[in-house]
Design a protein around this motif. Structure first.
Motif, PDB file in Angstrom:
ATOM      1  N   ASN A 130      46.321  44.749  45.810  1.00 54.06           N
ATOM      2  CA  ASN A 130      45.603  43.473  45.647  1.00 54.06           C
ATOM      3  C   ASN A 130      45.338  42.779  46.980  1.00 54.06           C
ATOM      4  OD1 ASN A 130      45.569  43.569  42.723  1.00 54.06           O
ATOM      5  ND2 ASN A 130      47.739  43.038  42.800  1.00 54.06           N
ATOM      6  N   GLU A 141      35.634  36.746  42.413  1.00 56.21           N
ATOM      7  CA  GLU A 141      35.602  36.392  43.836  1.00 56.21           C
ATOM      8  C   GLU A 141      34.289  36.782  44.507  1.00 56.21           C
ATOM      9  OE1 GLU A 141      40.172  36.404  45.242  1.00 56.21           O
ATOM     10  OE2 GLU A 141      39.352  38.414  44.917  1.00 56.21           O
ATOM     11  N   ASP A 149      38.983  40.595  39.498  1.00 57.02           N
ATOM     12  CA  ASP A 149      38.970  39.921  40.798  1.00 57.02           C
ATOM     13  C   ASP A 149      37.637  40.129  41.522  1.00 57.02           C
ATOM     14  OD1 ASP A 149      41.498  38.765  40.749  1.00 57.02           O
ATOM     15  OD2 ASP A 149      42.484  40.511  41.638  1.00 57.02           O
ATOM     16  N   TRP A 196      40.770  27.593  41.815  1.00 55.06           N
ATOM     17  CA  TRP A 196      40.102  28.059  40.596  1.00 55.06           C
ATOM     18  C   TRP A 196      40.267  27.088  39.435  1.00 55.06           C
ATOM     19  CZ3 TRP A 196      36.913  31.964  41.300  1.00 55.06           C
ATOM     20  CH2 TRP A 196      37.140  32.814  42.388  1.00 55.06           C
ATOM     21  N   TYR A 248      48.180  33.296  36.885  1.00 55.67           N
ATOM     22  CA  TYR A 248      48.664  32.398  37.933  1.00 55.67           C
ATOM     23  C   TYR A 248      47.567  32.127  38.966  1.00 55.67           C
ATOM     24  CZ  TYR A 248      51.382  30.457  41.757  1.00 55.67           C
ATOM     25  OH  TYR A 248      51.851  29.635  42.758  1.00 55.67           O
ATOM     26  N   LYS A 249      46.877  33.169  39.340  1.00 54.00           N
ATOM     27  CA  LYS A 249      45.836  33.030  40.368  1.00 54.00           C
ATOM     28  C   LYS A 249      44.719  32.103  39.903  1.00 54.00           C
ATOM     29  CE  LYS A 249      42.530  35.855  42.997  1.00 54.00           C
ATOM     30  NZ  LYS A 249      42.206  37.245  43.405  1.00 54.00           N
ATOM     31  N   TYR A 250      44.176  32.323  38.719  1.00 59.11           N
ATOM     32  CA  TYR A 250      42.992  31.597  38.276  1.00 59.11           C
ATOM     33  C   TYR A 250      43.305  30.293  37.563  1.00 59.11           C
ATOM     34  CZ  TYR A 250      40.541  35.704  39.819  1.00 59.11           C
ATOM     35  OH  TYR A 250      40.048  36.719  40.614  1.00 59.11           O
ATOM     36  N   ARG A 309      49.815  37.904  36.996  1.00 55.36           N
ATOM     37  CA  ARG A 309      49.187  37.745  38.315  1.00 55.36           C
ATOM     38  C   ARG A 309      47.833  37.065  38.191  1.00 55.36           C
ATOM     39  NH1 ARG A 309      45.382  39.824  41.547  1.00 55.36           N
ATOM     40  NH2 ARG A 309      44.671  41.347  40.007  1.00 55.36           N
TER      41      ARG A 309
END
Length: 411
Positions: free
Chosen positions: A218, A208, A204, A363, A356-358, A353
């Protein structure tokens, strides 16, 4: 998510954790010096890899002199501590004839004009020692399970040394063989839960662009809390808790690590490299080309011709020229070192996690984020299959072995 902060399964002994983190710092120095031992002092260190034509090449070590006045576009090779960065920077060196320097070397031996910078920062094994020397970042990502195995392997290589002097005497043992399974299992049950959090937090941080987050929740955190987390041995576990320093319901304005402003193109990586794919016979050459692509056209980068690049990969990975890496270890295979079902499940939680985020807005439009997702999905599939097949061990109280016999007598 595990409730313990930085202490594995046991909240009761934060001092034990801090000793481990202190030892990890020693290990970073050892890896630096091992690179000097095996590469800087090579009798032929002024030669460069040669394009022999028709897709053939001759590998030789990079130059370690004569580049002081060259203007370079410089690359930071960042990754969670696990030996994967070495695999990448030996490719960079062979492709260009230019040398690599470790972040700790910059900090303690002084600044220099090395165009490739190996970094664990902001992990607790790293330090931002290169000041404003960087121009771009390549992030190397290894399978979370295998990263944990190699992380421990390095600890064992130096016989769990308690002082820098003891550890330095064992530098030649790095990357030679693999440790007894019982030693790994003891370390695994002590440290791996927390390092799973550090693994995702590290990714991350670079993706980021240095956004300050707490690795255990997080959550976006404050500069005050961030700098405390960067000095974990200075505080107790309780003093570092997010709810204590920031407050559970506090709205936090995003802040970025100002060090990322020192890299001309910022901390967000221009390439995501898979360590597993780099050493794979079928996919490795393409990854080698991706590494070369990050250098093409950059100032000071005289990259070997495209026709010879697959040969460079083959010389390093198949013929094992150059520095020793984790693929040179003898003894057990990496797959011999198993984890508990709880460890594997927690790894899947962290991978889910990240995936799903990226894989979602904003993203999903970034090629680097999609490259990362593709790599992590592959890792997730492997770990999920192991868990489903029952390829794990139970957790129980263990004590690691004493200093291995081959280290006895070291003063």
């Amino acid at each position: 998510q595990n409730q313990a902060i930085m202490t594995g399964n046991d909240n009761s002994n934060p001092k034990a954790l801090f000793r481990l983190i202190g030892l990890a710092t020693v290990i970073v120095f050892l890896i630096i010096n091992n690179e000097k031992f095996t590469s800087h002092n090579h009798p032929n260190n002024r030669r460069t890899s040669v394009d022999m034509g028709n897709g053939n090449c001759k590998w030789t070590p990079p130059k370690y002199e004569g580049f002081e006045d060259i203007k370079f576009f410089k690359t930071v090779i960042a990754g969670f501590p696990s030996g994967d960065k070495r695999l990448t920077f030996v490719q960079l060196e062979a492709l260009t004839e230019n040398p690599t320097k470790d972040e700790w070397d910059f900090k303690h031996l002084g600044m220099s004009n090395h165009p490739f910078i190996k970094a664990n920062y902001p992990h607790h094994e790293g330090i931002w020692g290169w000041e404003d020397a960087g121009d771009q970042v390549i992030m190397v990502v290894r399978n979370i399970k295998r990263a944990m195995v190699e992380y421990h392997d390095i600890l064992w290589d130096i016989g769990y040394a308690k002082t820098w002097e003891e550890a330095f005497a064992l530098v030649p043992n790095l990357y030679r063989e693999r440790p007894p399974l019982e030693d790994f299992l003891a370390w695994r049950d002590e440290r791996v839960f927390d390092e799973i959090d550090w693994y995702g937090w590290f990714i991350d941080y670079y993706m980021e662009g240095g956004l300050m987050r707490d690795m255990f929740t997080n959550k976006i955190t404050t500069p005050k809390h961030w700098y405390m987390l960067m000095m974990p041995t200075a505080y107790t576990v309780e003093e570092l808790r997010y709810d204590v320093v920031v407050g559970a319901d506090t709205e936090v304005e995003p802040s970025y690590d100002p060090k990322c402003e020192l890299i001309s193109n910022g901390c967000e990586p221009v390439k995501i490299i898979s360590a597993e794919r780099l050493v794979d016979e079928s996919r490795g050459p393409a990854v080698g080309l991706e590494i070369a692509d990050a250098l093409d056209g950059k100032m000071g980068m005289n990259v070997i011709s495209p026709e010879a690049r697959n040969c460079i990969w083959r010389e390093l990975i198949v013929n094992k020229k150059g520095l020793k890496t984790f693929i040179d270890r003898e003894g057990f295979s990496e797959d011999s070192y198993s984890f508990s079902s709880e460890h594997l499940a927690e790894m899947l939680v962290e991978l889910d996690r990240l995936i799903y985020k990226y894989d979602n807005f904003p993203w999903d439009a970034k090629p680097t984020a999609q490259a990362l997702v593709n790599i992590l999905k592959e890792h997730r599939s492997l770990i999920s299959s192991e868990l489903a097949a029952g390829s794990y061990r139970k957790m129980k109280t263990r004590s690691s072995s004493t200093v291995p016999e081959r280290f006895e007598g070291i003063e």
